[in-house]
Design an enzyme around this catalytic site. Structure first.
Site: not given
Length: 256
Positions: A12, A131
């Site tokens: 990330d 997600d």
């Protein structure tokens, strides 16, 4: 399954720095995504995934720099996602060295983005990031798995199983299936969700969310995933890529 199972570390990146703490003693700067990607390449990762979690668009060019610097020293496929909204965004990432590009929220807002990208660059370039989480209480979706955005904070009311099926029809080449319930728990992947998606799509599934120990990885492949993705277990040095591959091999899976 004859194809080798892929093991993929996920980084990330926020404004050009890796977030989610990273602990490698041999790195001068564990917050540098290029250095970290190179370390995973040395460890034998099959691919690298960069997720640009930068909120502001002012840092967009930073990601381009990260990708082009990484491409100069890391010679495995690289997927870049986060903030990809147009075919032009995809084009600029591919030009600087990405092999695949992940789309998420923008595709939910405008599903035609999937077909536009696939038509222009080929299905193999497009990874749909999903997600998903289990619905609590009153159920609004048929499968009980709902698509979320904003890192799981926003419900969409969209059935995750319906969405992956639709995305495959539109031209997605791969699904990055991230369980928001399992994410960060280190208690294993959401196997039921992987099975439910596998029943509906033929394209490869990358399982994400919940990896905590080597034993967590083979069941994800058994459930129907083609690749496994993890972040913190690798970043904190809890497991190496080699540990995961050895465990998969022990269970009879082919690894590179």
């Amino acid at each position: 399954m004859s194809l080798a199972v892929r093991v993929i570390p996920c980084l990330d990146v926020d404004a050009g720095r890796v977030v989610k703490g990273v602990h490698f003693e041999n790195l001068k700067d564990a917050g540098d995504p290029v250095e970290l990607a190179a370390e995973y390449y040395r460890q034998g990762a099959d691919e690298i995934t960069f997720l640009d979690v930068t909120a502001s668009s002012s840092h967009r060019n930073t990601m381009i720099d990260v990708v082009s610097c990484t491409a100069e020293q890391v010679f495995i496929p690289m997927t870049v996602g986060g903030g990809v909204r147009t075919p032009e965004d995809v084009d600029s990432l591919l030009r600087c060295g990405a092999d695949k590009v992940g789309v998420n929220t923008a595709a939910i807002n405008d599903p035609s983005l999937i077909s536009r990208v696939a038509d222009r660059f080929g299905n193999q370039v497009l990874v749909l990031s999903v997600d998903a989480r289990r619905e609590k209480g009153e159920q609004h979706t048929q499968s009980g798995f709902e698509v979320t955005t904003m890192g799981g904070r926003k419900s969409t009311g969209i059935d995750a199983i319906w969405w992956v099926k639709r995305a495959e029809q539109l031209g997605a080449g791969e699904i990055l299936l991230n369980s928001m319930d399992a994410d960060g728990t280190k208690e294993g992947f959401d196997l039921e969700m992987i099975r439910a998606v596998r029943k509906e799509v033929k394209i490869p599934i990358i399982a994400s969310g919940g990896a905590g120990k080597v034993e967590d990885f083979p069941p994800a492949i058994e459930a129907g995933a083609d690749a496994v993705l993890a972040a913190s277990v690798f970043h904190y040095g809890i497991l190496t890529i080699a540990d995961v591959k050895a465990e998969l091999k022990k269970h009879g899976y082919t690894v590179r």
